[in-house]
Scaffold this motif. Structure first.
Motif, PDB file in Angstrom:
ATOM      1  N   UNK A 116       2.551 -33.632 -13.642  1.00  0.00           N
ATOM      2  CA  UNK A 116       3.346 -32.513 -14.131  1.00  0.00           C
ATOM      3  C   UNK A 116       2.512 -31.339 -14.630  1.00  0.00           C
ATOM      4  N   UNK A 117       1.233 -31.439 -14.576  1.00  0.00           N
ATOM      5  CA  UNK A 117       0.386 -30.411 -15.174  1.00  0.00           C
ATOM      6  C   UNK A 117       0.470 -29.090 -14.425  1.00  0.00           C
ATOM      7  N   UNK A 118       0.250 -27.987 -15.126  1.00  0.00           N
ATOM      8  CA  UNK A 118       0.172 -26.646 -14.552  1.00  0.00           C
ATOM      9  C   UNK A 118      -1.216 -26.101 -14.846  1.00  0.00           C
ATOM     10  N   UNK A 119      -1.953 -25.825 -13.801  1.00  0.00           N
ATOM     11  CA  UNK A 119      -3.309 -25.305 -13.963  1.00  0.00           C
ATOM     12  C   UNK A 119      -3.229 -23.792 -14.136  1.00  0.00           C
ATOM     13  N   UNK A 120      -3.385 -23.345 -15.398  1.00  0.00           N
ATOM     14  CA  UNK A 120      -3.241 -21.913 -15.678  1.00  0.00           C
ATOM     15  C   UNK A 120      -4.402 -21.101 -15.134  1.00  0.00           C
ATOM     16  N   UNK A 121      -5.429 -21.769 -14.643  1.00  0.00           N
ATOM     17  CA  UNK A 121      -6.555 -21.027 -14.074  1.00  0.00           C
ATOM     18  C   UNK A 121      -6.281 -20.610 -12.634  1.00  0.00           C
ATOM     19  N   UNK A 122      -5.229 -21.190 -12.007  1.00  0.00           N
ATOM     20  CA  UNK A 122      -4.910 -20.829 -10.633  1.00  0.00           C
ATOM     21  C   UNK A 122      -4.112 -19.531 -10.605  1.00  0.00           C
ATOM     22  N   UNK A 123      -4.234 -18.760  -9.552  1.00  0.00           N
ATOM     23  CA  UNK A 123      -3.424 -17.534  -9.443  1.00  0.00           C
ATOM     24  C   UNK A 123      -1.955 -17.879  -9.309  1.00  0.00           C
ATOM     25  N   UNK A 124      -1.053 -16.990  -9.741  1.00  0.00           N
ATOM     26  CA  UNK A 124       0.377 -17.275  -9.614  1.00  0.00           C
ATOM     27  C   UNK A 124       0.792 -17.330  -8.152  1.00  0.00           C
ATOM     28  N   UNK A 125       1.894 -18.033  -7.914  1.00  0.00           N
ATOM     29  CA  UNK A 125       2.417 -18.115  -6.561  1.00  0.00           C
ATOM     30  C   UNK A 125       2.807 -16.707  -6.087  1.00  0.00           C
ATOM     31  N   UNK A 126       2.320 -16.312  -4.926  1.00  0.00           N
ATOM     32  CA  UNK A 126       2.658 -14.952  -4.461  1.00  0.00           C
ATOM     33  C   UNK A 126       4.145 -14.804  -4.214  1.00  0.00           C
ATOM     34  N   UNK A 127       4.678 -13.664  -4.619  1.00  0.00           N
ATOM     35  CA  UNK A 127       6.089 -13.383  -4.428  1.00  0.00           C
ATOM     36  C   UNK A 127       6.253 -12.306  -3.356  1.00  0.00           C
ATOM     37  N   UNK A 128       7.383 -12.317  -2.677  1.00  0.00           N
ATOM     38  CA  UNK A 128       7.593 -11.268  -1.665  1.00  0.00           C
ATOM     39  C   UNK A 128       7.565  -9.886  -2.298  1.00  0.00           C
ATOM     40  N   UNK A 129       6.907  -8.941  -1.647  1.00  0.00           N
ATOM     41  CA  UNK A 129       6.838  -7.593  -2.175  1.00  0.00           C
ATOM     42  C   UNK A 129       8.182  -6.882  -2.063  1.00  0.00           C
ATOM     43  N   UNK A 130       8.417  -5.909  -2.930  1.00  0.00           N
ATOM     44  CA  UNK A 130       9.644  -5.138  -2.888  1.00  0.00           C
ATOM     45  C   UNK A 130       9.666  -4.196  -1.694  1.00  0.00           C
ATOM     46  N   UNK A 131      10.853  -3.726  -1.356  1.00  0.00           N
ATOM     47  CA  UNK A 131      11.023  -2.819  -0.229  1.00  0.00           C
ATOM     48  C   UNK A 131      11.794  -1.580  -0.675  1.00  0.00           C
ATOM     49  N   UNK A 132      11.442  -0.461  -0.072  1.00  0.00           N
ATOM     50  CA  UNK A 132      12.101   0.801  -0.368  1.00  0.00           C
ATOM     51  C   UNK A 132      13.382   0.903   0.441  1.00  0.00           C
ATOM     52  N   UNK A 133      14.469   1.299  -0.220  1.00  0.00           N
ATOM     53  CA  UNK A 133      15.765   1.412   0.445  1.00  0.00           C
ATOM     54  C   UNK A 133      15.717   2.507   1.513  1.00  0.00           C
ATOM     55  N   UNK A 134      16.405   2.297   2.644  1.00  0.00           N
ATOM     56  CA  UNK A 134      16.399   3.325   3.700  1.00  0.00           C
ATOM     57  C   UNK A 134      16.831   4.705   3.221  1.00  0.00           C
ATOM     58  N   UNK A 135      17.773   4.773   2.263  1.00  0.00           N
ATOM     59  CA  UNK A 135      18.193   6.084   1.752  1.00  0.00           C
ATOM     60  C   UNK A 135      17.033   6.787   1.063  1.00  0.00           C
ATOM     61  N   UNK A 136      16.281   6.047   0.256  1.00  0.00           N
ATOM     62  CA  UNK A 136      15.127   6.636  -0.412  1.00  0.00           C
ATOM     63  C   UNK A 136      14.068   7.054   0.602  1.00  0.00           C
ATOM     64  N   UNK A 137      13.845   6.208   1.609  1.00  0.00           N
ATOM     65  CA  UNK A 137      12.852   6.517   2.632  1.00  0.00           C
ATOM     66  C   UNK A 137      13.230   7.780   3.405  1.00  0.00           C
ATOM     67  N   UNK A 138      14.471   7.859   3.857  1.00  0.00           N
ATOM     68  CA  UNK A 138      14.900   9.005   4.654  1.00  0.00           C
ATOM     69  C   UNK A 138      14.910  10.282   3.806  1.00  0.00           C
ATOM     70  N   UNK A 139      15.271  10.161   2.535  1.00  0.00           N
ATOM     71  CA  UNK A 139      15.200  11.327   1.650  1.00  0.00           C
ATOM     72  C   UNK A 139      13.774  11.857   1.575  1.00  0.00           C
ATOM     73  N   UNK A 140      12.806  10.957   1.426  1.00  0.00           N
ATOM     74  CA  UNK A 140      11.410  11.384   1.375  1.00  0.00           C
ATOM     75  C   UNK A 140      10.960  11.964   2.714  1.00  0.00           C
ATOM     76  N   UNK A 141      11.470  11.425   3.817  1.00  0.00           N
ATOM     77  CA  UNK A 141      11.127  11.972   5.127  1.00  0.00           C
ATOM     78  C   UNK A 141      11.636  13.407   5.259  1.00  0.00           C
ATOM     79  N   UNK A 142      12.881  13.630   4.829  1.00  0.00           N
ATOM     80  CA  UNK A 142      13.442  14.986   4.888  1.00  0.00           C
ATOM     81  C   UNK A 142      12.652  15.947   3.995  1.00  0.00           C
ATOM     82  N   UNK A 143      12.304  15.500   2.804  1.00  0.00           N
ATOM     83  CA  UNK A 143      11.534  16.351   1.893  1.00  0.00           C
ATOM     84  C   UNK A 143      10.180  16.697   2.502  1.00  0.00           C
ATOM     85  N   UNK A 144       9.568  15.717   3.178  1.00  0.00           N
ATOM     86  CA  UNK A 144       8.260  15.972   3.801  1.00  0.00           C
ATOM     87  C   UNK A 144       8.381  17.025   4.901  1.00  0.00           C
ATOM     88  N   UNK A 145       9.435  16.936   5.724  1.00  0.00           N
ATOM     89  CA  UNK A 145       9.607  17.895   6.826  1.00  0.00           C
ATOM     90  C   UNK A 145       9.910  19.286   6.279  1.00  0.00           C
TER      91      UNK A 145
END
Length: 362
Positions: free
Chosen positions: A92-121
């Motif tokens: 049952x032990x937890x080795x605190x010296x090990x790195x944490x379990x990697x979690x899936x990275x967050x994603x940017x919503x398409x609305x936010x992405x397209x807004x930034x694309x329009x602003x860039x253009x």
């Protein structure tokens, strides 16, 4: 029972205790030695058949065996408990010296992405971003945009009205981002070149409409702007946004209260095989898709914004951010934009650090 037999019994029982490799085996040894039918108990029951001195001597010998076996069992139990605890801790032990379990990275919503694309253009074209409140008054949302009191857009079935105070006109959740244009004209002097992305609200809901959605509008005002500038700006935007250098763009006469003349803007597409694709597929009657409205700013709108319409003129256009996001990235249903489904966002989302740029790409 002779002394040698007592010695042999003790040795045999101690050997069994030492050989027990788990608590269940040790308990079996205890029962076989000290239980009601155990070997030591059986010998104790036979003491009544001996004479006085022999009974006394045999009883003392059996008691010593009993004590020795009990002590051995207690000691062995402690050892086995320690081994079991160590095994449990190791499992049952937890080795605190090990790195944490990697979690899936967050994603940017398409609305936010397209807004930034329009602003860039539009940023490359010299536009700046303007913002305004989501809760608007009647003047900025309707009157200043030359929308008369009897216009259908003012009706309750299209507009979210809020409770007014002390008989004042009811505020509304803005039905478009056009009020930002009025507020910009009120606080800025020409030349003006702004875009206004943001949330808007209308009472509608189906696969291509939601009560809350996103728009982006553009406004240009100066002394020399004309319709050729409007058309060139829209054509350049559409071709840059969809990354199709020869994308056909068509302008059709239309009517909006806040622009005169007004035009609907269509882009080339194909519906072959029931699949909608954006691109240059010839001049067929079905090869067009409406994407935005545009026109030259109505002189009354300029006057409402505090700008001399005899000296200045301008153009404006607007489109739905959600709509062009669906077209560009193949998203079939607008309602999924607001479902907060992590699986959907993982599929259609974007890497947050991949900021759109006309230099690095959209």
């Amino acid at each position: 029972m002779t002394a040698s037999e007592v010695t042999e019994l003790q040795a045999a029982l101690l050997a069994e205790v030492a050989a027990a490799d788990n608590l269940d085996a040790l308990e079996a040894v205890r029962v076989s030695a000290l239980g009601k039918k155990g070997r030591i108990t059986a010998q104790m029951k036979g003491l009544g058949q001996l004479d006085g001195d022999a009974r006394k001597e045999a009883g003392q010998a059996l008691n010593r065996v009993k004590d020795a076996v009990q002590d051995a069992i207690t000691s062995r139990q402690a050892d086995l408990d320690s081994v079991a605890l160590e095994a449990r801790l190791a499992h049952e032990t937890v080795d605190v010296t090990l790195p944490p379990r990697p979690r899936p990275g967050g994603h940017l919503h398409p609305v936010s992405q397209v807004t930034e694309e329009c602003i860039a253009i539009f940023g490359e074209m010299g536009f700046t971003v303007a913002e305004g409140p989501d809760i608007e008054d009647d003047f900025h949302n309707f009157t200043a945009l030359n929308i008369p009191p009897e216009h259908p857009a003012r009706q309750m079935h299209d507009t979210f009205y809020l409770e007014g105070k002390d008989g004042a006109p009811q505020p509304v959740l803005r039905t478009h981002t056009s009020p930002v244009q009025i507020r910009t004209m009120e606080t800025s002097k020409p030349p003006i070149r702004v875009i206004a992305p943001g949330r808007t609200y209308r009472s509608d809901s189906d696969a291509t409409h939601t009560p809350m959605f996103h728009q982006i509008e553009a406004l240009v005002i100066d002394e020399t702007t004309h319709m050729g500038h409007l058309k060139g700006c829209i054509i350049d935007f559409c071709r840059a946004f969809f990354d199709i250098p020869d994308l056909p763009v068509r302008f059709r006469p239309s009517h909006f209260p806040f622009t005169e003349p007004s035009m609907e803007v269509d882009i080339g597409c194909s519906r072959e095989g029931g699949e909608l694709r954006i691109g240059n597929f010839g001049e067929g009657a079905d090869n067009w898709l409406e994407i935005m409205g545009s026109g030259m700013v109505h002189p009354k709108v300029l006057e409402y914004g505090g700008i001399d319409s005899t000296k200045y003129q301008g153009f404006a256009f607007g489109m739905g951010i959600d709509r062009i996001a669906m077209l560009k990235y193949g998203i079939p249903d607008l309602r999924t934009f607001f479902d907060a489904d992590i699986r959907w966002l993982k599929h259609y989302g974007f890497v947050p650090l991949a900021v759109p740029s006309m230099v690095r790409g959209l």
